[in-house]
Design a protein around this motif. Structure first.
Motif, short mmCIF file in Angstrom:
data_model
loop_
_atom_site.label_atom_id
_atom_site.label_comp_id
_atom_site.label_asym_id
_atom_site.label_seq_id
_atom_site.Cartn_x
_atom_site.Cartn_y
_atom_site.Cartn_z
N UNK A 1 0.85 -1.20 0.00
CA UNK A 1 0.00 0.00 0.00
C UNK A 1 0.88 1.24 0.00
N UNK A 2 0.36 2.34 -0.56
CA UNK A 2 1.13 3.56 -0.68
C UNK A 2 0.88 4.47 0.50
N UNK A 3 1.83 5.36 0.71
CA UNK A 3 1.65 6.40 1.71
C UNK A 3 0.69 7.43 1.15
N UNK A 4 -0.43 7.68 1.85
CA UNK A 4 -1.45 8.60 1.33
C UNK A 4 -0.91 10.00 1.11
N UNK A 5 0.17 10.36 1.84
CA UNK A 5 0.70 11.70 1.73
C UNK A 5 1.67 11.84 0.54
N UNK A 6 2.03 10.72 -0.06
CA UNK A 6 2.98 10.76 -1.15
C UNK A 6 2.30 11.18 -2.45
N UNK A 7 2.90 12.13 -3.14
CA UNK A 7 2.36 12.58 -4.42
C UNK A 7 2.63 11.51 -5.48
N UNK A 8 1.61 11.14 -6.21
CA UNK A 8 1.77 10.18 -7.31
C UNK A 8 2.17 10.93 -8.57
N UNK A 9 3.28 10.51 -9.15
CA UNK A 9 3.76 11.16 -10.39
C UNK A 9 3.32 10.33 -11.59
N UNK A 10 2.58 10.97 -12.49
CA UNK A 10 1.99 10.29 -13.64
C UNK A 10 2.53 10.91 -14.93
N UNK A 11 2.95 10.08 -15.87
CA UNK A 11 3.42 10.55 -17.17
C UNK A 11 2.39 10.23 -18.24
N UNK A 12 1.96 11.24 -19.01
CA UNK A 12 1.08 11.03 -20.16
C UNK A 12 1.95 10.73 -21.37
N UNK A 13 1.74 9.57 -21.97
CA UNK A 13 2.56 9.13 -23.11
C UNK A 13 1.63 8.70 -24.24
N UNK A 14 1.99 9.05 -25.47
CA UNK A 14 1.17 8.63 -26.60
C UNK A 14 1.76 9.08 -27.92
N UNK A 15 1.17 8.58 -29.00
CA UNK A 15 1.57 8.99 -30.35
C UNK A 15 1.23 10.46 -30.58
#
Length: 665
Positions: A1-15
């Motif tokens: 499980x993740x730490x709720x306080x941790x920011x999730x870093x998301x990368x948008x990738x596509x053609x």
């Protein structure tokens, strides 16, 4: 499980053109941060959003087709994804081109990071009568989340954010393509060696595959001797097996694709024909300019009437408030004549961009790159280099930036060198004015010929530079031709409005300021205001260039000044003629008669007019384009050399046209 306080870093990738950036903007709203990726000129856009108390930081990566490090965009995106701080990958997929998009998806799954498939443009799939099995597709990709979304309608965003949080906690999932036993054996052996040398290295399988593909980035980052395992480059075999897997996915998940593909194949039998493809492209562009002139000129008449009324109104108003003569002249003869004269060409510009938007959104422009691939190959470039050139018909600035997609610095610079020879929309007012003035019965042919000449000059220069460099490198065009579709009204409207807005923006800024500056240099000299323009600063500047321009039939100081002003923006050439010759509505029938008469008094005829248009076609692009070229190449010396080279080419061909034309006519 993740730490709720941790920011999730998301990368948008596509053609490219998959709707990734539109979806990113919908995801983040206005909380955006724009910068450059370290060491390169590709923009990095970051944003932030909150979902049920969880902070999600998102990164919009450059559009790419694969993770192979050939282009700047591919290198940047790959480095971003290899960064351990990226927790989740949102792979934005154009659902209407599923087969092309899934190749990148399979590569992303090999990274062993949580991947979410965002199916964008589902409305286009429905419009084409096709269906995607949303239950079978996730199964065949290893049960990764597949979320239908609409970037334009902002639907599916909550589901997508929920998938991000949930999938981040679950960790990596997804299918990994199983290759032939021979390749799998090689992968296993490379993994063993890598583990012995780099025990903490994650994604051993991905790195092993990259070694088999002779990937330079991986080899440089993790040097190791694998000569006893890898006997040749396995890239083509790996690509083929990925596409075999994709073919199975498409067969299982996409319904009614065959009917649409059959229609596309029938059309392509003509439009991409090895012999007829190029003539048909030229014919289609001829039709575009026929519409630009006929429909545009019809609408332009109403703009001319409006400008006449505006000019009379401003004169009466300035007279009514007893404004000084010089202020009245500045407003009426400078600003209204200069800016208003450009605005009367708006219908022609609108029709041109409307036609180009239809061709782009229908899927035809991708075919042009394919059709031109053989011709470009003969001059040492691939069809990919023709895509920036096509953009140059609209504006040189984005065309130059599009050269980033080319794999080598050498090809990028060669493409940047020839792209400004494409007739951008800013040159269209010049062609319309002078072709209708001096070639009234054949105005369309005269204007269209300039687009063809620009294309021919670009290809000729590419050929000459190729012979000078004598490079043996081959650049293969790999492009999937999308199915034809009915252009989307909203997409076309956004494209056209963006271009028209840019045109109006230049009229309200660059051309506005240029008209004021030009009026002042025309009406002032060393002793203040002058009544005789031949004593003005403008006349002094223009006379210096007369000896240079005379062999090209442009030996009048007013023409020289107009050409200098065109360095700020090519439309300014027309507004400068309006101010220089004191014609308030230069694009009207009366205005053209008056201007042709004044030019005729100095021996300026049809041959001179065509030489002028040739010069305007080929001489250095506007300041904004030059600044972009400097930014993209990173070399002031190379940029200045390019500007001087284009001036020389423009002068030489204008001289040739005028001298030969004078002998014939």
């Amino acid at each position: 499980m993740s730490d709720d306080n941790r920011t999730i870093r998301v990368a948008f990738v596509g053609n490219p053109n998959c709707g990734k950036t539109t979806l990113f903007n919908a995801f983040t709203g206005a909380r955006l941060k724009v910068a450059n990726w370290p060491g390169v000129t590709v923009e990095r856009v970051e944003g932030e959003t909150i979902y049920k108390g969880q902070t999600i930081q998102v990164i919009d990566t450059p559009g790419i087709y694969s993770l192979t490090s050939y282009t700047i965009e591919e290198i940047v995106t790959r480095k971003c994804l290899e960064d351990e701080s990226v927790d989740v990958i949102i792979n934005v997929v154009d659902a209407s081109s599923l087969e092309r998009n899934l190749y990148l998806t399979l590569q992303l799954l090999e990274l062993k990071k949580p991947v979410i498939l965002a199916l964008n443009m589902m409305d286009i799939v429905e419009d084409r009568g096709m269906e995607i099995d949303l239950h079978r597709l996730p199964e065949m990709l290893g049960n990764i989340p597949v979320v239908p979304v609409s970037a334009r309608k902002r639907t599916g965003l909550d589901v997508l954010m929920h998938a991000v949080v949930h999938h981040y906690e679950e960790g990596p999932q997804g299918v990994v393509v199983t290759y032939t036993p021979r390749i799998e054996n090689k992968i296993s052996k490379v993994e063993t060696v890598l583990k012995a040398h780099y025990g903490k290295l994650k994604n051993l399988r991905w790195h092993a595959i990259k070694f088999l593909e002779y990937d330079e980035e991986v080899a440089n980052d993790h040097p190791v001797d694998l000569s006893n395992i890898i006997d040749h480059n396995y890239e083509k075999e790996i690509i083929n097996e990925k596409y075999d897997y994709i073919e199975g996915v498409i067969h299982e998940c996409l319904v009614n694709k065959e009917q649409k593909a059959a229609m596309t194949d029938k059309i392509d039998a003509y439009l991409t024909h090895p012999i007829w493809g190029v003539p048909l492209f030229l014919g289609i562009m001829a039709l575009v300019f026929f519409l630009t002139f006929t429909v545009g000129d019809f609408l332009k008449g109403y703009f001319e009437i409006a400008l006449d009324h505006l000019s009379s109104f401003m004169y009466q108003m300035m007279t009514g408030i007893h404004a000084a003569d010089w202020i009245t002249s500045l407003v009426v003869d400078g600003i209204v004549a200069g800016v208003g004269g450009i605005l009367t060409f708006l219908p022609n510009i609108f029709i041109l961009f409307l036609a180009l938007a239809f061709l782009e959104d229908s899927g035809y422009m991708a075919r042009v790159a394919y059709v031109m691939n053989e011709i470009m190959g003969r001059v040492g470039l691939s069809g990919k280099a023709f895509l920036p050139m096509l953009l140059g018909f609209g504006c040189t600035v984005p065309a130059v930036m599009a050269a980033r997609a080319l794999p080598s610095e050498r090809d990028r610079r060669r493409t940047i060198l020839i792209t400004p020879f494409m007739s951008c929309s800013a040159r269209l007012p010049i062609y319309v004015l002078f072709s209708e003035m001096f070639f009234s019965g054949h105005a369309l042919i005269a204007a269209y010929s300039l687009y063809v000449i620009g294309l021919m000059v670009a290809i000729l220069i590419a050929h000459v530079t190729h012979k000078m460099i004598k490079s043996q490198e081959e650049d293969t065009l790999l492009i999937e031709l999308p199915e034809y579709k009915t252009p989307n009204a909203r997409t076309v409207a956004i494209y056209v409005w963006d271009k028209v807005k840019d045109y109006l923006g230049k009229a309200g800024t660059t051309i506005f300021l240029a008209s004021i500056v030009l009026w002042f240099v025309l009406n002032t000299g060393f002793h203040g205001f002058v009544t005789d323009v031949s004593q003005s600063f403008a006349a002094m500047i223009g006379r210096v260039l007369i000896p240079v321009l005379t062999p090209a039939g442009l030996g009048d100081w007013r023409i020289a000044v107009a050409l200098i002003s065109g360095l700020s923006a090519k439309e300014v050439v027309v507004s400068s003629f309006s101010v220089l010759f004191g014609i308030s509505n230069i694009n009207s029938a009366a205005g053209m008669v008056e201007l042709s008469g004044l030019l005729g008094n100095v021996g300026f005829g049809g041959v001179n007019a065509y030489a002028l248009m040739i010069f305007c076609l080929l001489y250095s692009p506007c300041i904004a384009a030059v600044a972009t070229i400097k930014k993209e190449t990173g070399s002031l010396r190379w940029t200045l050399g390019m500007v001087l080279f284009q001036l020389a080419v423009a002068w030489f061909l204008a001289v040739v046209v005028y001298q030969i034309g004078s002998l014939i006519f």
